[in-house]
Design a protein around this motif. Structure first.
Motif, PDB file in Angstrom:
ATOM      1  N   UNK A 188     104.258 -11.023 -84.579  1.00 41.05           N
ATOM      2  CA  UNK A 188     103.326 -10.360 -83.675  1.00 41.05           C
ATOM      3  C   UNK A 188     103.167 -11.183 -82.412  1.00 41.05           C
ATOM      4  N   UNK A 189     103.532 -10.571 -81.338  1.00 43.85           N
ATOM      5  CA  UNK A 189     103.362 -11.257 -80.064  1.00 43.85           C
ATOM      6  C   UNK A 189     102.122 -10.705 -79.407  1.00 43.85           C
ATOM      7  N   UNK A 190     101.079 -11.510 -79.434  1.00 40.69           N
ATOM      8  CA  UNK A 190      99.818 -11.028 -78.870  1.00 40.69           C
ATOM      9  C   UNK A 190      99.855 -11.136 -77.360  1.00 40.69           C
ATOM     10  N   UNK A 191      99.406 -10.009 -76.716  1.00 39.03           N
ATOM     11  CA  UNK A 191      99.309 -10.006 -75.259  1.00 39.03           C
ATOM     12  C   UNK A 191      97.982  -9.378 -74.889  1.00 39.03           C
ATOM     13  N   UNK A 192      97.405  -9.826 -73.782  1.00 44.46           N
ATOM     14  CA  UNK A 192      96.172  -9.182 -73.333  1.00 44.46           C
ATOM     15  C   UNK A 192      96.456  -7.739 -72.920  1.00 44.46           C
ATOM     16  N   UNK A 193      95.528  -6.908 -73.274  1.00 42.45           N
ATOM     17  CA  UNK A 193      95.731  -5.488 -72.962  1.00 42.45           C
ATOM     18  C   UNK A 193      95.219  -5.165 -71.576  1.00 42.45           C
ATOM     19  N   UNK A 194      95.974  -4.315 -70.889  1.00 42.95           N
ATOM     20  CA  UNK A 194      95.556  -3.821 -69.576  1.00 42.95           C
ATOM     21  C   UNK A 194      95.702  -2.301 -69.618  1.00 42.95           C
ATOM     22  N   UNK A 195      94.643  -1.597 -69.262  1.00 39.99           N
ATOM     23  CA  UNK A 195      94.748  -0.128 -69.286  1.00 39.99           C
ATOM     24  C   UNK A 195      95.180   0.389 -67.928  1.00 39.99           C
ATOM     25  N   UNK A 196      95.818   1.539 -67.957  1.00 45.96           N
ATOM     26  CA  UNK A 196      96.292   2.124 -66.717  1.00 45.96           C
ATOM     27  C   UNK A 196      95.778   3.543 -66.618  1.00 45.96           C
ATOM     28  N   UNK A 197      95.339   3.892 -65.462  1.00 44.34           N
ATOM     29  CA  UNK A 197      94.834   5.234 -65.235  1.00 44.34           C
ATOM     30  C   UNK A 197      95.467   5.754 -63.947  1.00 44.34           C
ATOM     31  N   UNK A 250      81.996 -15.582 -90.078  1.00 43.30           N
ATOM     32  CA  UNK A 250      82.239 -16.669 -89.140  1.00 43.30           C
ATOM     33  C   UNK A 250      83.727 -16.876 -88.948  1.00 43.30           C
ATOM     34  N   UNK A 251      84.445 -16.874 -90.050  1.00 48.45           N
ATOM     35  CA  UNK A 251      85.878 -17.123 -90.003  1.00 48.45           C
ATOM     36  C   UNK A 251      86.578 -16.096 -89.134  1.00 48.45           C
ATOM     37  N   UNK A 252      86.242 -14.832 -89.353  1.00 44.03           N
ATOM     38  CA  UNK A 252      86.915 -13.778 -88.595  1.00 44.03           C
ATOM     39  C   UNK A 252      86.577 -13.856 -87.118  1.00 44.03           C
ATOM     40  N   UNK A 253      85.335 -14.237 -86.846  1.00 46.64           N
ATOM     41  CA  UNK A 253      84.915 -14.349 -85.443  1.00 46.64           C
ATOM     42  C   UNK A 253      85.634 -15.497 -84.754  1.00 46.64           C
ATOM     43  N   UNK A 254      85.635 -16.617 -85.424  1.00 47.74           N
ATOM     44  CA  UNK A 254      86.254 -17.801 -84.825  1.00 47.74           C
ATOM     45  C   UNK A 254      87.759 -17.613 -84.661  1.00 47.74           C
ATOM     46  N   UNK A 255      88.323 -16.887 -85.594  1.00 47.16           N
ATOM     47  CA  UNK A 255      89.759 -16.690 -85.525  1.00 47.16           C
ATOM     48  C   UNK A 255      90.150 -15.899 -84.283  1.00 47.16           C
ATOM     49  N   UNK A 256      89.192 -15.012 -83.823  1.00 44.91           N
ATOM     50  CA  UNK A 256      89.455 -14.222 -82.617  1.00 44.91           C
ATOM     51  C   UNK A 256      89.781 -15.134 -81.440  1.00 44.91           C
ATOM     52  N   UNK A 257      89.015 -16.228 -81.376  1.00 46.42           N
ATOM     53  CA  UNK A 257      89.246 -17.191 -80.299  1.00 46.42           C
ATOM     54  C   UNK A 257      90.686 -17.681 -80.332  1.00 46.42           C
ATOM     55  N   UNK A 258      91.079 -18.003 -81.549  1.00 44.99           N
ATOM     56  CA  UNK A 258      92.428 -18.519 -81.722  1.00 44.99           C
ATOM     57  C   UNK A 258      93.453 -17.498 -81.269  1.00 44.99           C
ATOM     58  N   UNK A 259      93.185 -16.237 -81.591  1.00 48.28           N
ATOM     59  CA  UNK A 259      94.117 -15.187 -81.186  1.00 48.28           C
ATOM     60  C   UNK A 259      94.229 -15.115 -79.679  1.00 48.28           C
ATOM     61  N   UNK A 260      93.067 -15.227 -79.035  1.00 51.97           N
ATOM     62  CA  UNK A 260      93.093 -15.146 -77.573  1.00 51.97           C
ATOM     63  C   UNK A 260      93.922 -16.291 -76.991  1.00 51.97           C
ATOM     64  N   UNK A 261      93.692 -17.487 -77.532  1.00 46.22           N
ATOM     65  CA  UNK A 261      94.473 -18.631 -77.030  1.00 46.22           C
ATOM     66  C   UNK A 261      95.963 -18.443 -77.285  1.00 46.22           C
ATOM     67  N   UNK A 262      96.245 -17.886 -78.433  1.00 44.87           N
ATOM     68  CA  UNK A 262      97.647 -17.653 -78.743  1.00 44.87           C
ATOM     69  C   UNK A 262      98.225 -16.631 -77.773  1.00 44.87           C
ATOM     70  N   UNK A 263      97.378 -15.692 -77.447  1.00 44.40           N
ATOM     71  CA  UNK A 263      97.764 -14.653 -76.499  1.00 44.40           C
ATOM     72  C   UNK A 263      98.154 -15.262 -75.166  1.00 44.40           C
ATOM     73  N   UNK A 264      97.410 -16.288 -74.792  1.00 46.11           N
ATOM     74  CA  UNK A 264      97.676 -16.932 -73.512  1.00 46.11           C
ATOM     75  C   UNK A 264      98.808 -17.943 -73.613  1.00 46.11           C
TER      76      UNK A 264
END
Lengths: 1131, 113
Positions: free
Chosen positions: A1-10, A219-233
């Motif tokens: 899974x390659x995490x990328x920040x989402x950008x919406x287009x309209x 807590x674990x799931x919340x904190x893990x989100x941070x990690x995902x974001x960093x991985x995303x970057x």
């Protein structure tokens, strides 16, 4: 899974659909600096983005705090919203686009979202399609959008020029660039805001962990989100830190529970673990686990697994790290988990052997992942990987023991059940169609087949050993090698086992870990016995039979084994060479020689003290000490001096030909003394057997036992003894050898042969005097000595004393000395016996003793004279030790025959032309002998070869040469002797002082006739530079006419100079008065002439000179030492 | 607390080794011998890096340590015992340690906890 920040287009669908791929490509091309809040260091990130179609569902109210707490996935949320339009017609804008944008903006504002962007795409095609218009300032669509929606954020509205053109113009590129930069900037801005809020949430949630009903899962799931974001970057390190924080919190919770704190927050995970798959780095299983955790269906092991697998994944992505960190973390993780599972508060149970499976599979999974990352070199030289391999091997070993899979055992019923249970508990995560090198599959196979198990075991052990060796941890590799050897020996691969054990034994022995070395050797001996490596087994038994670390039963077991080997190999061809230490030890070596010097042929004895630790008595076939002589050069100094004495002929007094007592006759005196077991033959010359010619023993390269066998063929050059018993304790032996060549010999290699076993000391370190000895060829010397130093007289029985100085050799009792005399010169008188005196200089003080000897003269000379004419005396001698001297008497006669008569000299000489020949005789005259002698010289000659031409000398006929001559004035009539005497006490003479000079004239013969004068004239003739003579320098002295009559004259002399001065010369002449001259007249014609000459002129008495040889000045050649004058020095 | 005390000579051979339970002696022989790998690495890195010759403390406690202070005390005690033993004029450096006093100290140390 390659995490990328989402950008919406309209907006215009066609536009953004066609441009998004290009934008996605361009976005990560350059990295952007990300300035972070809270003063954290800025990071450089490469942004990626995932563009999706705008929809209302994606929008979440940013201000709603609940949203953060509910742990909805932050990383799935859109971070930026873009409105695309390609509208360039203000009319069209007014009619449709403006409304679209307004609606879109309103929807965003409803959710408090301010992360938006409007892009206007400008293309020539669309412009061309529409009717050309004169651009009115501030009336373009772009300006209108800016004025309508920009407000404060007009920089969020941007233009993109001609993106579809084949050949992009500079303006196009420029607009692309500014778009990408803007996009990155806005995206980061949004991310930063979201992260900041999120981090606050995580922190506040963590603070509440002591509150009741706090859920670790939330807590674990919340904190893990941070990690995902960093991985995303792409900030894997930051992402890893998030997991580390979660991990640390979990660990702390568990540790605290050990000290009584409740563990309610993770209580839900405390359930039995059925699956022992270990950590899986598969994406599918990770997602599955996350889902399980989310729904709180997972167990504690799953939770740990998931955490570690995520950490591993991030580490693998984070290329900068060395792979050893993964291995290190794996080890930490496994050790930690094992500890936690052992805790009481962690109520998780694994099936029997499950923990081992878990550890093994995790280790293998990590190893496999690292291998895939192509880190082979780093892995091969990493301590952590070595430890990981070892850990995995250890667990497999445990499993093998648990399931009865180790070689040499067959699984029992319960063990088979364990196998089934374990097999059912692994491989749950993976589907059926997985490839065979997945760890779970491999373990599955290994548990079901011994062959697979063994190959897996060997592979892991091999890898662990190799890695340990690579990093220089030889000892760790050694222990594993021991285990592997154990494994091999059970498997029946004894050769391999033996090799490994040998290596281990060497290490332990070298480092002097004796207990370990002994244990290792016991195993090694088992292998060797089974392999029938009798030589090595004998060697091992020899060591074990005296090993202190073993019990006495074990020791005697190995003693019996050793004896058994000896019996078994008795008939074998091959000699087994065994290092003698420690079974046999040399206590002492002594060379039984005076001053370490022996003589050729002497039997050298070396006393050897051996300490045997063998508990049984055995019989040694032979004990030998090889000796080695060094290069002759180095012995040079000793040898040359000895040789000087040895080669000089024995000192024999005149009268006996030296050949009669050649050293050969005596050289065979020393006899071999009988030695233990084997003696040398006693008789005569055979004492020195030809076989004794020393072969030089090979120089052994000390350490290698295999080289030692070369000793066998140089048997002759050994000190040895045969067939002796070897008891427990100290044994003493005498080793003997005889050497036929002189030189320096060194004791080299000791060998005790028991059966076909040769116990060898490759290199003995011996103290100085036991290192070696010298062998010299020092024959005895023989001297004649006569009573009172007189000459031997013919015709009378004469007694001479014969002395034999025995050098280092010795004379055995009953040795016979044979004395021969040529030409019938001497006839030995038989003396039946006598007392010989023996002086021994051995002990410094001369002790003399007497011993009988006997002489036997064979009756050769009584028979008719044969051609040889040799007389022989056989003297039987008593025993004489080394460095002694024996004196004995011998009586013989010299016959009178022919002794006085002059011999006819029959000598044959070949002469060539012009060659001088001399013959020399000495004529001795007795008392009153003749003064004149008539002689005849006769020589016969003949040419050696007949000449080609017949000539006078052509024939071979013998011719005679005759020469008659007369010898006159054969006697000296007068002698002159003179002496200078110092007046003072001191004997020194000084120049310038006056001294007395005594001159003595002596008449030697009594005159035969009256004509002999009784008056003599002397005349001193001197060089005035040396001597000044005062007094009568010439004068007449009268000497009475009797033999030995003398006449003295005293003169004063003054030496003129210092130095060794010759005496002044004295001339002596006959002084004849007138009346005496007549009878003298015809005596000497020249003298008469002279005398008449003087008489005629001066009418004085006649002065006649003596002829040559008649006057002898004894002092002619005497030199006087005169010291320089002291007075002259003062001047 | 300590289960095994070993004194290793300069050339890595054991001068002295005692364990709490004698039946485990062989096992500890192996363990101690293997741990010499680590000690050697430490020592060689020490001599390379630190210039202070007094820095002789290896920093190895094994993994049973919980309280550092106790260990320092123990090491000092052991060192003192060793020094006392070494002062014996009949002891040749490099020989196996057979001193009974030393042994008693070590056993006392092991039984302390």
């Amino acid at each position: 899974m390659d995490l990328k920040p989402k950008v919406t287009c309209c907006g215009n669908k066609d536009v953004h659909n066609s441009l998004n791929p290009e934008l996605e490509r361009r976005l990560p091309r350059e990295s952007t600096e990300w300035r972070r809040s809270y003063g954290r260091p800025p990071k450089t990130v490469k942004l990626k983005a995932h563009f999706v179609r705008f929809s209302q569902d994606l929008l979440v109210d940013v201000c709603n705090l609940e949203m953060y707490q509910s742990a909805s996935s932050l990383h799935r949320r859109p971070f930026l919203h873009i409105y695309w339009t390609d509208c360039q017609d203000p009319d069209e804008f007014k009619s449709t686009v403006k409304d679209g944008i307004t609606d879109w903006m309103r929807r965003l504002k409803d959710k408090n979202i301010f992360d938006w962007m409007i892009i206007q795409v400008i293309s020539q095609d669309s412009m061309r399609g529409s009717k050309p218009k004169i651009p009115i300032p501030r009336s373009s669509v772009f300006d209108k959008i800016k004025s309508d929606f920009g407000g404060k954020n007009s920089e969020r509205i941007i233009q993109l020029w001609e993106p579809f053109k084949e050949n992009p113009s500079p303006r196009t590129l420029e607009s692309w660039q500014s778009l990408v930069v803007k996009l990155r900037h806005l995206l980061l801005l949004s991310l930063n805001r979201h992260l900041g809020k999120f981090e606050d949430q995580v922190r506040s949630l963590r603070e509440k962990r002591t509150e009741p009903n706090w859920s670790f899962t939330t807590y674990f799931l919340l904190h893990e989100e941070l990690s995902f974001v960093f991985e995303m970057l792409g900030l894997y390190e930051e992402a890893l830190i998030q997991y580390d924080e979660i991990d640390a919190l979990l660990t702390q919770l568990v540790i605290n529970s050990h000290f009584g704190e409740p563990l309610d927050c993770i209580e839900v995970f405390m359930r039995d673990c059925k699956c022992c798959d270990g950590v899986s780095l598969e994406k599918g299983s990770q997602e599955y686990l996350r889902q399980q955790i989310k729904t709180e269906e997972a167990n504690y092991v799953d939770l740990r697994n998931y955490l570690f697998s995520r950490q591993c994944k991030l580490l693998l992505k984070f290329k900068k790290n060395s792979p050893s960190e993964i291995a290190q973390r794996t080890l930490e993780f496994l050790h930690n988990l094992k500890h936690e599972l052992a805790m009481e508060t962690v109520k998780v149970s694994l099936p029997k052997g499950g923990a081992s499976c878990f550890v093994f599979l995790t280790a293998l999974e990590v190893l496999k992942a690292c291998e895939n990352e192509d880190n082979d070199t780093a892995m091969a030289f990493s301590l952590d990987f070595a430890l990981l391999y070892q850990y995995a091997r250890e667990k497999l070993d445990d499993l093998g023991g648990l399931c009865g899979l180790m070689p040499g055992s067959s699984p029992t019923e319960t063990e088979l059940q364990t196998v089934c249970m374990l097999q059912s508990s692994i491989g749950k995560m993976q589907g059926e169609d997985i490839e065979s090198n997945v760890p779970a599959k491999r373990l599955h196979n290994a548990l079901s087949s011994t062959r697979a198990f063994e190959s897996l075991y060997l592979e892991l052990t091999g890898m662990a050993i190799a890695t340990y060796k690579n990093i220089g941890r030889a000892r760790a590799a050694n222990v594993l090698g021991m285990d592997l050897a154990h494994f091999y020996s059970y498997r029946g691969e004894l050769e391999r086992a033996e090799q490994l054990l040998c290596e281990a034994y060497k290490v332990y022995k070298h480092e002097r870990w004796t207990l370990l070395a002994t244990k290792c050797l016991v195993k090694l001996a088992q292998c060797q016995k089974q392999l029938r490596h009798m030589d090595q087994y004998a060697s091992a038994c020899s060591i074990l039979a005296c090993e202190q670390h073993l019990s006495s039963e074990e020791r005697s077991h190995y003693t019996q084994e050793l004896l058994q080997v000896m019996r078994e190999t008795m008939d074998s061809e091959k000699v087994i060479i065994v290092r003698a230490e420690p079974l046999l030890r040399v206590q002492d070596v002594q060379i039984e020689l005076m001053k370490g010097i022996g003589s050729v042929g002497e039997s050298i004895i070396v006393k050897l003290k051996l300490l045997s630790s063998l508990e049984e008595e055995v019989s040694c076939r032979r004990i030998s000490f090889s000796i080695q002589t060094n290069e002759m050069k180095r012995v040079g100094s000793i040898r040359s001096s000895k040789r000087m004495r040895a080669t000089s002929p024995p000192d024999v007094e005149d009268g006996l030909s030296s050949a009669a007592l050649s050293e050969e006759d005596l050289s065979d005196k020393p006899e071999g003394q009988t030695t233990e077991g084997e003696g040398f033959s006693d008789d005569g010359r055979e004492t020195i057997p030809c076989s004794l010619v020393p072969k030089r023993p090979e120089i052994k390269s000390s350490e290698e036992l295999s080289v030692l066998s070369a000793n066998e063929d140089s048997e002759e050059c050994c000190l040895q003894c045969f067939n002796v018993p070897l008891k427990h304790g100290v044994n003493e032996y005498n080793l003997t050898a005889q050497l036929a060549e002189e030189g320096l010999y060194y004791l080299k290699q000791l060998c005790v042969e028991i059966g076909r076993l040769d116990y060898v000391w490759p290199q003995l370190s011996l103290p100085g005097q036991s290192k070696g000895f010298a062998i010299v060829d020092d024959p005895p010397r023989i001297n004649w000595s006569l009573p009172q130093d007189l000459h031997l007289l013919a015709g009378l029985p004469q007694e001479v004393t014969l002395s034999i100085s025995v050098e280092p050799g010795s004379i055995a009792n009953g040795s016979v000395l044979e004395i021969t005399s040529k030409k019938k010169g001497l006839i030995f008188e038989p003396i039946s016996s006598g007392e010989a005196v023996i002086n021994s200089s051995m002990d410094r003080q001369d002790i003399s003793r007497t011993a009988p000897y006997s002489v036997r003269v064979p009756a050769v000379q009584d028979q008719e004279e044969d051609a040889t004419d040799i007389t022989v005396a056989m003297v039987t001698l008593p025993a004489v030790g080394p460095y002694a001297k024996i004196d004995f008497k011998l009586i013989f006669n010299a016959s009178l025959e022919k002794q006085s008569a002059q011999e006819e000299v029959t000598e044959y000489l070949v002469i060539v032309d012009q060659q001088d020949m001399s013959f020399l005789w000495k004529i001795e005259g007795g008392e009153g002998s003749f003064s004149e002698l008539d002689c005849e010289f006769r020589a016969s000659f003949s040419p050696k070869q007949a000449a080609a031409k017949p000539s006078l000398l052509s024939s071979q006929q013998r011719r005679i040469f005759l020469y008659d001559f007369r010898i006159v004035n054969t006697q000296t009539l007068y002698t002159i002797s003179s002496k200078i005497e110092s007046v003072e006490e001191s004997c020194d003479l000084f120049a310038g002082s006056t001294y007395k000079w005594h001159i003595t004239f002596t008449r030697l013969t009594s005159p035969q006739n009256e004509s002999d004068p009784c008056q003599l004239l002397y005349d001193v003739d001197t060089d005035t530079n040396t001597w000044a003579v005062s007094g009568r320098k010439s004068g007449v002295v009268s000497i009475p006419r009797v033999s030995m009559a003398t006449s003295d004259v005293v003169l004063n002399v003054i030496p003129q100079t210092g130095g060794h001065l010759a005496m002044p010369a004295i001339k002596l002449m006959k002084y004849l008065d007138k009346d005496e001259q007549l009878p003298e007249k015809d005596l000497d014609a020249p003298a008469k002439l002279n005398a008449s000459g003087t008489r005629e002129s001066r009418d004085v008495p006649l002065l006649l000179p003596f002829s040559c040889g008649q006057v002898y000045n004894k002092s002619l050649a005497v030199r006087v030492c005169v010291l320089p004058n002291n007075n002259t020095d003062q001047h | 607390m300590a289960v095994c005390v070993a004194v290793i000579g300069k050339e890595n051979y054991p001068l002295f080794l005692r364990t709490v339970s004698p039946e485990e002696e062989l096992k500890f022989h192996y363990t101690v011998h293997t741990s010499l790998d680590v000690v050697e690495e430490k020592v060689s890195s020490l001599t390379k890096s630190s210039n202070d010759p007094r820095e002789l403390y290896l920093g190895l406690y094994g993994y049973v340590t919980n309280t550092k202070i106790k260990f320092v005390v123990m090491f000092r005690k052991l060192h003192v015992a060793y020094t006392d033993m070494f002062c014996n004029p009949f002891y040749n450096p490099g020989e196996n340690i057979t001193s009974r006093i030393f042994e008693r100290t070590v056993i006392g140390m092991m039984k302390q906890d």
